[in-house]
Design a protein around this motif. Structure first.
Motif, PDB file in Angstrom:
ATOM      1  N   VAL A 154       0.742  -1.165  -0.124  1.00 54.33           N
ATOM      2  CA  VAL A 154       0.090  -0.204   0.108  1.00 54.33           C
ATOM      3  C   VAL A 154       0.984   1.231   0.052  1.00 54.33           C
ATOM      4  O   VAL A 154       1.218   2.037  -0.532  1.00 54.33           O
ATOM      5  CB  VAL A 154      -1.051   0.087   0.868  1.00 54.33           C
ATOM      6  CG1 VAL A 154      -1.752   1.600   1.688  1.00 54.33           C
ATOM      7  CG2 VAL A 154      -2.072  -0.869   0.810  1.00 54.33           C
ATOM      8  N   ASN A 155       1.605   1.064   0.974  1.00 49.02           N
ATOM      9  CA  ASN A 155       2.730   2.164   1.283  1.00 49.02           C
ATOM     10  C   ASN A 155       3.111   2.385  -0.521  1.00 49.02           C
ATOM     11  O   ASN A 155       3.569   3.695  -1.333  1.00 49.02           O
ATOM     12  CB  ASN A 155       3.581   2.117   2.074  1.00 49.02           C
ATOM     13  CG  ASN A 155       3.048   2.225   3.590  1.00 49.02           C
ATOM     14  OD1 ASN A 155       2.663   2.929   3.524  1.00 49.02           O
ATOM     15  ND2 ASN A 155       3.606   1.342   4.635  1.00 49.02           N
ATOM     16  N   ALA A 156       4.326   1.521  -1.308  1.00 41.75           N
ATOM     17  CA  ALA A 156       4.847   1.717  -2.896  1.00 41.75           C
ATOM     18  C   ALA A 156       3.819   2.082  -3.413  1.00 41.75           C
ATOM     19  O   ALA A 156       3.708   2.723  -4.488  1.00 41.75           O
ATOM     20  CB  ALA A 156       4.876   0.368  -3.078  1.00 41.75           C
ATOM     21  N   CYS A 157       2.281   2.142  -3.241  1.00 43.75           N
ATOM     22  CA  CYS A 157       1.453   2.047  -4.541  1.00 43.75           C
ATOM     23  C   CYS A 157       0.573   3.473  -4.517  1.00 43.75           C
ATOM     24  O   CYS A 157       0.758   3.903  -4.997  1.00 43.75           O
ATOM     25  CB  CYS A 157       0.240   0.858  -4.250  1.00 43.75           C
ATOM     26  SG  CYS A 157       0.011  -0.425  -5.012  1.00 43.75           S
ATOM     27  N   LEU A 158       1.083   4.392  -2.616  1.00 49.13           N
ATOM     28  CA  LEU A 158       0.670   5.690  -2.943  1.00 49.13           C
ATOM     29  C   LEU A 158       1.968   6.484  -3.604  1.00 49.13           C
ATOM     30  O   LEU A 158       1.407   7.601  -3.800  1.00 49.13           O
ATOM     31  CB  LEU A 158       0.674   5.438  -1.354  1.00 49.13           C
ATOM     32  CG  LEU A 158      -0.911   5.509  -0.747  1.00 49.13           C
ATOM     33  CD1 LEU A 158      -1.110   5.391   0.946  1.00 49.13           C
ATOM     34  CD2 LEU A 158      -1.948   6.625  -1.039  1.00 49.13           C
ATOM     35  N   GLY A 159       3.287   5.770  -2.822  1.00 45.68           N
ATOM     36  CA  GLY A 159       4.132   6.212  -3.504  1.00 45.68           C
ATOM     37  C   GLY A 159       4.539   6.667  -4.742  1.00 45.68           C
ATOM     38  O   GLY A 159       4.708   7.721  -6.301  1.00 45.68           O
ATOM     39  N   ARG A 160       3.919   5.202  -6.072  1.00 45.53           N
ATOM     40  CA  ARG A 160       4.220   5.191  -6.697  1.00 45.53           C
ATOM     41  C   ARG A 160       2.657   5.932  -7.861  1.00 45.53           C
ATOM     42  O   ARG A 160       2.916   6.503  -9.171  1.00 45.53           O
ATOM     43  CB  ARG A 160       3.650   4.269  -7.602  1.00 45.53           C
ATOM     44  CG  ARG A 160       4.319   3.091  -7.658  1.00 45.53           C
ATOM     45  CD  ARG A 160       4.099   2.041  -7.950  1.00 45.53           C
ATOM     46  NE  ARG A 160       4.538   2.024  -9.895  1.00 45.53           N
ATOM     47  CZ  ARG A 160       4.284   1.579 -10.191  1.00 45.53           C
ATOM     48  NH1 ARG A 160       3.890  -0.436 -10.505  1.00 45.53           N
ATOM     49  NH2 ARG A 160       4.341   2.051 -11.832  1.00 45.53           N
ATOM     50  N   VAL A 161       1.718   6.904  -7.076  1.00 49.21           N
ATOM     51  CA  VAL A 161       0.587   7.570  -7.580  1.00 49.21           C
ATOM     52  C   VAL A 161       1.131   9.045  -7.024  1.00 49.21           C
ATOM     53  O   VAL A 161       0.342   9.875  -7.232  1.00 49.21           O
ATOM     54  CB  VAL A 161      -0.666   7.169  -7.245  1.00 49.21           C
ATOM     55  CG1 VAL A 161      -1.238   6.052  -7.831  1.00 49.21           C
ATOM     56  CG2 VAL A 161      -1.485   6.963  -6.131  1.00 49.21           C
ATOM     57  N   GLY A 162       2.144   9.243  -6.414  1.00 48.31           N
ATOM     58  CA  GLY A 162       2.465  10.859  -5.889  1.00 48.31           C
ATOM     59  C   GLY A 162       2.277  11.091  -5.101  1.00 48.31           C
ATOM     60  O   GLY A 162       1.114  12.114  -4.762  1.00 48.31           O
ATOM     61  N   LEU A 163       1.098   9.746  -3.990  1.00 44.22           N
ATOM     62  CA  LEU A 163       0.341  10.672  -3.065  1.00 44.22           C
ATOM     63  C   LEU A 163       1.241   9.932  -1.603  1.00 44.22           C
ATOM     64  O   LEU A 163       0.109   9.985  -0.723  1.00 44.22           O
ATOM     65  CB  LEU A 163      -0.978  10.358  -2.843  1.00 44.22           C
ATOM     66  CG  LEU A 163      -1.821  10.688  -4.390  1.00 44.22           C
ATOM     67  CD1 LEU A 163      -3.139  10.220  -4.096  1.00 44.22           C
ATOM     68  CD2 LEU A 163      -2.420  12.643  -3.955  1.00 44.22           C
ATOM     69  N   TRP A 164       2.081  10.324  -1.620  1.00 44.62           N
ATOM     70  CA  TRP A 164       2.301   9.706  -0.078  1.00 44.62           C
ATOM     71  C   TRP A 164       2.868  10.677   1.077  1.00 44.62           C
ATOM     72  O   TRP A 164       2.286  10.146   2.281  1.00 44.62           O
ATOM     73  CB  TRP A 164       3.765   9.126  -0.101  1.00 44.62           C
ATOM     74  CG  TRP A 164       4.579   9.069   0.713  1.00 44.62           C
ATOM     75  CD1 TRP A 164       5.726   9.604   1.507  1.00 44.62           C
ATOM     76  CD2 TRP A 164       4.761   8.029   1.996  1.00 44.62           C
ATOM     77  NE1 TRP A 164       5.811   8.921   3.043  1.00 44.62           N
ATOM     78  CE2 TRP A 164       5.306   8.171   2.960  1.00 44.62           C
ATOM     79  CE3 TRP A 164       3.845   6.465   2.006  1.00 44.62           C
ATOM     80  CZ2 TRP A 164       5.404   7.283   4.096  1.00 44.62           C
ATOM     81  CZ3 TRP A 164       3.704   5.834   2.531  1.00 44.62           C
ATOM     82  CH2 TRP A 164       4.514   6.150   4.560  1.00 44.62           C
ATOM     83  N   ASP A 165       2.460  12.163   0.743  1.00 45.97           N
ATOM     84  CA  ASP A 165       2.706  13.018   1.431  1.00 45.97           C
ATOM     85  C   ASP A 165       0.896  13.350   1.380  1.00 45.97           C
ATOM     86  O   ASP A 165       0.853  14.140   2.910  1.00 45.97           O
ATOM     87  CB  ASP A 165       3.106  13.743   0.555  1.00 45.97           C
ATOM     88  CG  ASP A 165       4.621  13.789   0.366  1.00 45.97           C
ATOM     89  OD1 ASP A 165       5.401  12.543   1.547  1.00 45.97           O
ATOM     90  OD2 ASP A 165       5.202  15.243   0.066  1.00 45.97           O
ATOM     91  N   GLN A 166      -0.053  12.917   0.756  1.00 49.64           N
ATOM     92  CA  GLN A 166      -1.120  12.830   1.178  1.00 49.64           C
ATOM     93  C   GLN A 166      -1.747  11.642   1.809  1.00 49.64           C
ATOM     94  O   GLN A 166      -2.680  11.214   2.056  1.00 49.64           O
ATOM     95  CB  GLN A 166      -2.072  13.588  -0.258  1.00 49.64           C
ATOM     96  CG  GLN A 166      -1.798  14.867  -0.385  1.00 49.64           C
ATOM     97  CD  GLN A 166      -0.821  14.937  -0.887  1.00 49.64           C
ATOM     98  OE1 GLN A 166      -0.312  14.163  -1.891  1.00 49.64           O
ATOM     99  NE2 GLN A 166       0.462  16.158  -0.906  1.00 49.64           N
ATOM    100  N   ARG A 167      -1.384  10.967   2.511  1.00 51.63           N
ATOM    101  CA  ARG A 167      -1.110   9.601   2.801  1.00 51.63           C
ATOM    102  C   ARG A 167      -3.032   8.936   4.029  1.00 51.63           C
ATOM    103  O   ARG A 167      -4.277   8.242   3.380  1.00 51.63           O
ATOM    104  CB  ARG A 167      -0.424   8.352   2.852  1.00 51.63           C
ATOM    105  CG  ARG A 167       0.485   8.625   4.165  1.00 51.63           C
ATOM    106  CD  ARG A 167       1.663   7.948   4.004  1.00 51.63           C
ATOM    107  NE  ARG A 167       2.594   8.770   5.536  1.00 51.63           N
ATOM    108  CZ  ARG A 167       3.346   9.105   5.565  1.00 51.63           C
ATOM    109  NH1 ARG A 167       4.013  10.021   4.682  1.00 51.63           N
ATOM    110  NH2 ARG A 167       4.475   9.934   6.815  1.00 51.63           N
TER     111      ARG A 167
END
Length: 240
Positions: free
Chosen positions: A112-125
């Motif tokens: 899940v963390n990797a997927c959020l990073g891939r779509v550019g939304l890790w900072d908005q998780r």
């Protein structure tokens, strides 16, 4: 993925009729047509949410219910009142794959963390979905599809509510998924820069008007089939 003679009825009326086309792995396909053309109906049939009266849908091993296909519906079909975060939504993709009664583990959280990073939304998780822009919400749903490890992605009106910059950010994400061999179908009303966004375009008006590279399919005859006589004056640069 292939469709052969797919006909779907909704409310006793034929919504899509005798639809046949093929999509190879590693293809980003736009599905265009007017309101009522059957784009959402077609996606629901491919996803197994509507019965096919005639014909056959083959996902080539990407079986429904196994994580093979992920469907991102129109924004209007999502209940935005639910107090869920971007991470919660992406984790739903793991729950779909694991089964709702199996608790996600460490590896699932890493995915899940990797997927959020891939779509550019890790900072908005940790942001609530109601706090995100339309374009960010769409990328969250793409992240959920990635967490589901889907080989086929169906995105219904994913450009709706997103400005041009957000649309291009989404297309950039989808291109990386295409380059990994995934099949992506995106339904849209927006005819802007189709040749720059999609490898193939399916032109639909309850039946297939044309299917192929965008620079080849947008003839005056195809535009008239989709949009009537006034459609002949439109072009894929979004001008008339």
């Amino acid at each position: 993925m292939s469709l052969r003679g797919v006909t779907v009825e909704v409310g006793g009326h034929t919504a899509v009729n005798n639809v046949t086309f093929d999509v190879k792995a590693g293809t980003l396909m736009g599905v265009v047509g007017p309101n009522g053309a059957g784009k959402s109906t077609l996606f629901n049939a491919i996803a197994g949410l509507l019965p096919v009266r005639q014909g056959k849908v083959t996902l080539q091993g990407a079986g429904q219910g196994s994580g093979g296909l992920a469907y991102v519906p129109q924004r209007e079909s999502v209940n935005w009142r639910l107090p869920v975060t971007a991470m919660d939504v992406v984790m739903m993709g793991r729950c779909c794959r694991l089964g709702w009664f199996q608790r996600p583990g460490k590896r699932d959280r890493e995915i899940v963390n990797a997927c959020l990073g891939r779509v550019g939304l890790w900072d908005q998780r940790s942001a609530l979905m109601t706090e995100l822009s339309g374009g960010q919400r769409q990328r969250v749903f793409v992240g959920r599809a990635l967490a589901q490890e889907a080989n086929v992605l169906l995105l219904d009106e994913a450009f709706s509510g997103a400005d041009v910059a957000a649309q291009e950010a989404l297309v950039a994400v989808l291109r990386t998924l295409r380059d990994e061999g995934r099949i992506i179908l995106l339904a849209t009303h927006d005819l802007t820069n189709l040749a720059g966004r999609f490898d193939q375009v399916l032109c639909l008006n309850r039946h297939v008007c044309a299917c192929g590279p965008p620079e080849q399919v947008f003839t005056s005859e195809v535009m008239e089939q989709m949009y009537g006589a006034h459609g002949v004056g439109l072009n894929t640069d979004g001008e008339s």
